[in-house]
Design an enzyme around this catalytic site. Structure first.
Site, PDB file in Angstrom:
ATOM      1  N   ASP A  80      -6.558  -0.197  -1.871  1.00 15.28           N
ATOM      2  CA  ASP A  80      -5.418   0.728  -1.863  1.00 15.28           C
ATOM      3  C   ASP A  80      -4.084   0.006  -2.027  1.00 15.28           C
ATOM      4  O   ASP A  80      -3.034   0.571  -1.750  1.00 15.28           O
ATOM      5  CB  ASP A  80      -5.419   1.573  -0.579  1.00 15.28           C
ATOM      6  CG  ASP A  80      -5.456   0.724   0.679  1.00 15.28           C
ATOM      7  OD1 ASP A  80      -5.363  -0.508   0.576  1.00 15.28           O
ATOM      8  OD2 ASP A  80      -5.581   1.301   1.771  1.00 15.28           O
ATOM      9  N   LYS A 131      -3.833  -3.278   7.858  1.00 13.54           N
ATOM     10  CA  LYS A 131      -3.907  -4.738   7.769  1.00 13.54           C
ATOM     11  C   LYS A 131      -3.009  -5.199   6.628  1.00 13.54           C
ATOM     12  O   LYS A 131      -2.528  -4.412   5.839  1.00 13.54           O
ATOM     13  CB  LYS A 131      -5.365  -5.163   7.571  1.00 13.54           C
ATOM     14  CG  LYS A 131      -6.077  -5.328   8.898  1.00 13.54           C
ATOM     15  CD  LYS A 131      -5.587  -6.583   9.610  1.00 13.54           C
ATOM     16  CE  LYS A 131      -5.986  -6.526  11.081  1.00 13.54           C
ATOM     17  NZ  LYS A 131      -5.500  -7.716  11.801  1.00 13.54           N
ATOM     18  N   ARG A 163     -10.414  -0.038  10.192  1.00 15.21           N
ATOM     19  CA  ARG A 163      -9.304   0.127  11.141  1.00 15.21           C
ATOM     20  C   ARG A 163      -8.649  -1.200  11.518  1.00 15.21           C
ATOM     21  O   ARG A 163      -8.074  -1.331  12.605  1.00 15.21           O
ATOM     22  CB  ARG A 163      -9.778   0.892  12.394  1.00 15.21           C
ATOM     23  CG  ARG A 163     -10.230   2.304  12.053  1.00 15.21           C
ATOM     24  CD  ARG A 163     -10.829   3.086  13.189  1.00 15.21           C
ATOM     25  NE  ARG A 163     -11.403   4.309  12.678  1.00 15.21           N
ATOM     26  CZ  ARG A 163     -10.739   5.450  12.478  1.00 15.21           C
ATOM     27  NH1 ARG A 163      -9.467   5.523  12.767  1.00 15.21           N
ATOM     28  NH2 ARG A 163     -11.352   6.503  11.997  1.00 15.21           N
ATOM     29  N   GLY A 223      18.091  -6.330   0.885  1.00 17.10           N
ATOM     30  CA  GLY A 223      18.303  -7.660   0.307  1.00 17.10           C
ATOM     31  C   GLY A 223      17.043  -8.452   0.013  1.00 17.10           C
ATOM     32  O   GLY A 223      17.031  -9.284  -0.873  1.00 17.10           O
ATOM     33  N   ASN A 224      15.966  -8.218   0.804  1.00 18.38           N
ATOM     34  CA  ASN A 224      14.730  -8.984   0.626  1.00 18.38           C
ATOM     35  C   ASN A 224      13.599  -8.147   1.210  1.00 18.38           C
ATOM     36  O   ASN A 224      13.743  -7.623   2.316  1.00 18.38           O
ATOM     37  CB  ASN A 224      14.875 -10.320   1.380  1.00 18.38           C
ATOM     38  CG  ASN A 224      13.760 -11.286   1.049  1.00 18.38           C
ATOM     39  OD1 ASN A 224      12.587 -10.967   1.183  1.00 18.38           O
ATOM     40  ND2 ASN A 224      14.121 -12.482   0.608  1.00 18.38           N
ATOM     41  N   TYR A 239       0.170  -0.336  15.105  1.00 20.98           N
ATOM     42  CA  TYR A 239      -0.802  -0.496  14.033  1.00 20.98           C
ATOM     43  C   TYR A 239      -0.377   0.242  12.763  1.00 20.98           C
ATOM     44  O   TYR A 239      -0.173   1.440  12.788  1.00 20.98           O
ATOM     45  CB  TYR A 239      -2.182   0.011  14.466  1.00 20.98           C
ATOM     46  CG  TYR A 239      -3.188  -0.149  13.357  1.00 20.98           C
ATOM     47  CD1 TYR A 239      -3.569  -1.415  12.949  1.00 20.98           C
ATOM     48  CD2 TYR A 239      -3.705   0.943  12.689  1.00 20.98           C
ATOM     49  CE1 TYR A 239      -4.458  -1.590  11.903  1.00 20.98           C
ATOM     50  CE2 TYR A 239      -4.599   0.786  11.649  1.00 20.98           C
ATOM     51  CZ  TYR A 239      -4.970  -0.486  11.264  1.00 20.98           C
ATOM     52  OH  TYR A 239      -5.847  -0.645  10.227  1.00 20.98           O
ATOM     53  N   LYS A 268      -8.229  -5.119   2.928  1.00 18.81           N
ATOM     54  CA  LYS A 268      -8.910  -4.965   4.212  1.00 18.81           C
ATOM     55  C   LYS A 268      -9.050  -6.290   4.966  1.00 18.81           C
ATOM     56  O   LYS A 268     -10.076  -6.564   5.588  1.00 18.81           O
ATOM     57  CB  LYS A 268     -10.296  -4.310   4.041  1.00 18.81           C
ATOM     58  CG  LYS A 268     -10.279  -2.963   3.319  1.00 18.81           C
ATOM     59  CD  LYS A 268      -9.652  -1.851   4.131  1.00 18.81           C
ATOM     60  CE  LYS A 268      -9.596  -0.547   3.366  1.00 18.81           C
ATOM     61  NZ  LYS A 268      -8.378  -0.400   2.514  1.00 18.81           N
ATOM     62  N   ASP A 304       0.884  -1.168   0.000  1.00 17.54           N
ATOM     63  CA  ASP A 304       0.000   0.000   0.000  1.00 17.54           C
ATOM     64  C   ASP A 304       0.920   1.215   0.000  1.00 17.54           C
ATOM     65  O   ASP A 304       1.553   1.508   1.007  1.00 17.54           O
ATOM     66  CB  ASP A 304      -0.888  -0.045   1.255  1.00 17.54           C
ATOM     67  CG  ASP A 304      -1.785   1.177   1.379  1.00 17.54           C
ATOM     68  OD1 ASP A 304      -1.620   2.120   0.573  1.00 17.54           O
ATOM     69  OD2 ASP A 304      -2.636   1.196   2.285  1.00 17.54           O
TER      70      ASP A 304
HETATM   71  C1  F6R Z   1      -8.104  -0.655   7.235  1.00 16.21           C
HETATM   72  C2  F6R Z   1      -7.829   0.705   6.805  1.00 16.21           C
HETATM   73  C3  F6R Z   1      -8.797   1.764   7.108  1.00 16.21           C
HETATM   74  C4  F6R Z   1      -8.229   2.765   8.132  1.00 16.21           C
HETATM   75  C5  F6R Z   1      -9.262   3.850   8.488  1.00 16.21           C
HETATM   76  C6  F6R Z   1      -8.698   4.904   9.432  1.00 16.21           C
HETATM   77  O1  F6R Z   1      -7.100  -1.516   6.833  1.00 16.21           O
HETATM   78  O2  F6R Z   1      -6.798   0.977   6.230  1.00 16.21           O
HETATM   79  O3  F6R Z   1     -10.014   1.239   7.542  1.00 16.21           O
HETATM   80  O4  F6R Z   1      -7.827   2.102   9.283  1.00 16.21           O
HETATM   81  O5  F6R Z   1      -9.705   4.501   7.327  1.00 16.21           O
HETATM   82  O6  F6R Z   1      -7.558   5.447   8.855  1.00 16.21           O
HETATM   83  P1  F6R Z   1      -6.753   6.652   9.517  1.00 16.21           P
HETATM   84  O7  F6R Z   1      -6.415   6.246  10.917  1.00 16.21           O
HETATM   85  O8  F6R Z   1      -5.532   6.766   8.635  1.00 16.21           O
HETATM   86  O9  F6R Z   1      -7.632   7.848   9.463  1.00 16.21           O
HETATM   87 MG    MG Z   2      -4.129   2.045   3.216  1.00 20.48          MG
HETATM   88 MG    MG Z   3      -5.029  -2.153   1.772  1.00 18.57          MG
END
Ligand code: F6R
Ligand code: MG
Ligand code: MG
Length: 371
Positions: free
Chosen positions: A61, A239, A273, A112-113, A236, A141, A20
């Site tokens: 994304d 995902k 999230r 390297g990887n 965090y 997601k 991403d």
């Molecule tokens: C899940 C994801 C989104 C974000 C959410 C909050 O993988 O990427 O659901 O977690 O949009 O994003 P922020 O904290 O960047 O505003």
């Molecule tokens: Mg993202």
């Molecule tokens: Mg994604």
């Protein structure tokens, strides 16, 4: 095992590497300029002979680079190419002020990887058969454990794959390599003999993830990405949004047996999230644009015939009416789950929320309680 022998003669390697690098809009999709830039860079690499063939695609994304080459798995050259493409696309994403630019690029410099540096990787090497159909799955997601249930269905469950019962070339079953996410070790279990033991582990997809599946002869059949970003970063960072490669037909599950598990939009962890269970909806690639509550989680399936290392395709396998009902069921399940709002079990249990932003809120709250 065959997939781990780098650059063996007569073998081709399929590498799918994803990251991403920035979302458009929010975390919902990839910007066309990013896809175009990645394609230009990959085209240059193909002209220079670094890769045999490639495709660039996106799911939500996430930017996915699909490559064929003769350099074996874990090739420094191929990983560096992917890293450089992601870095350049991150630079462009920042210029466009796309959301979360460089989200998965956890290191400052290539070492390297790309494994452990943020991007997700699924790779396998094999001798190309007389005809070599493969399907590449990519999801957004959700966590890499999302493949556990479908992989078990394809290679372990005769109620999904009739070939296990009636095809003498499949009747022996398959061997599963399971990755213990927390201890970093791999466990090998065979089906049908070890089926119940296998299910003890893979029924807990946050902790045990199917990494590879082999024929009993050792020939590679499936490879998935197993990197868990949260464990890499210790905080965090979104995902993991996994990818996987499946070889099909002639003693392996048929294309239809490989697609069949996705007719059931099983619940996966991820969604808003990275903190909720939601149904994995199989969609055509243009529909891989999570919207409602940043979801529900999406999966695409791109089918290719490989011809002397070249990718013939893709065919967008879920762009078919036979998956309409799965999409409807996914929307219904999503609607049902959403009514729980912030309550478990729609929201993940506290232990699995460990790597989200929740602990920061909890700490503040519990601190107050003490006073
Ligand atoms: C899940 C994801 C989104 C974000 C959410 C909050 O993988 O990427 O659901 O977690 O949009 O994003 P922020 O904290 O960047 O505003
Ligand atoms: Mg993202
Ligand atoms: Mg994604």
């Amino acid at each position: 095992m065959e997939s781990k022998k780098p650059g063996k003669k007569n073998q081709i390697t399929v590498s799918v590497i994803k990251a991403d690098v920035g979302g458009y809009v929010g975390h919902s999709s990839s910007h066309p300029d990013i896809l175009e830039r990645a394609s230009q860079l990959m085209d240059h690499a193909a002209t220079e002979g670094v890769v045999t063939d490639f495709r660039v695609t996106s799911v939500g994304d996430d930017l996915n680079l699909i490559m064929t080459h003769c350099r074996g798995t874990d090739s420094r050259v191929i990983h560096k190419l992917a890293w450089d493409v992601f870095m350049e696309c991150t630079r462009l994403a920042k210029e466009l002020k796309l959301y979360g630019a460089g989200q998965d690029m956890l290191a400052d410099a290539f070492s390297g990887n790309v494994k452990g540096m943020g991007p997700g990787v699924a790779e396998m090497s094999f001798v190309e058969r007389k005809s070599e159909p493969i399907i590449i799955f990519a999801a957004d997601k959700c966590a890499p454990g999302a493949w556990n249930l479908p992989l078990f269905q394809m290679f372990g469950n005769p109620f999904n794959t009739i070939g296990l019962v009636i095809d003498p070339a499949m009747h022996e079953g398959f061997k599963f390599e399971v990755h213990d996410v927390h201890k970093g070790r791999d466990i090998f279990l065979s089906c049908p003999e070890d089926m119940y033991d296998l299910l003890v582990l893979i029924g807990s997809p946050e902790n045990y993830i199917i990494k590879n599946v082999y024929r009993k002869t050792g020939e590679i059949a499936a490879a998935s990405s197993t990197q868990k970003l949260a464990l890499i970063a210790g905080r965090y960072v979104g995902k993991d949004d996994p990818v996987m490669i499946i070889r099909c037909q002639s003693g392996l599950p048929a294309v239809g047996e490989v697609l069949e598990p996705f007719a059931f939009p099983h619940l996966v962890s991820g969604w808003m999230r990275g903190s909720h269970y939601g149904p994995l909806m199989p969609v055509a690639q243009p529909d891989a644009t999570p919207a409602r509550f940043d979801g529900p989680p999406r999966v695409i399936a791109l089918g290719f015939q490989i011809n002397n290392g070249r990718l013939v395709g893709p065919r967008d396998m879920f762009a078919d009416q036979s998956f309409d009902l799965a999409r409807q069921h996914a929307n219904e399940a999503a609607d049902f789950l959403r009514r729980h709002g912030p309550f478990e079990p729609h929201r993940l249990g506290l232990k699995d929320m460990e790597y989200t932003t929740l602990p920061q809120v909890l700490e503040k709250l519990l601190g107050k309680g003490k006073k």
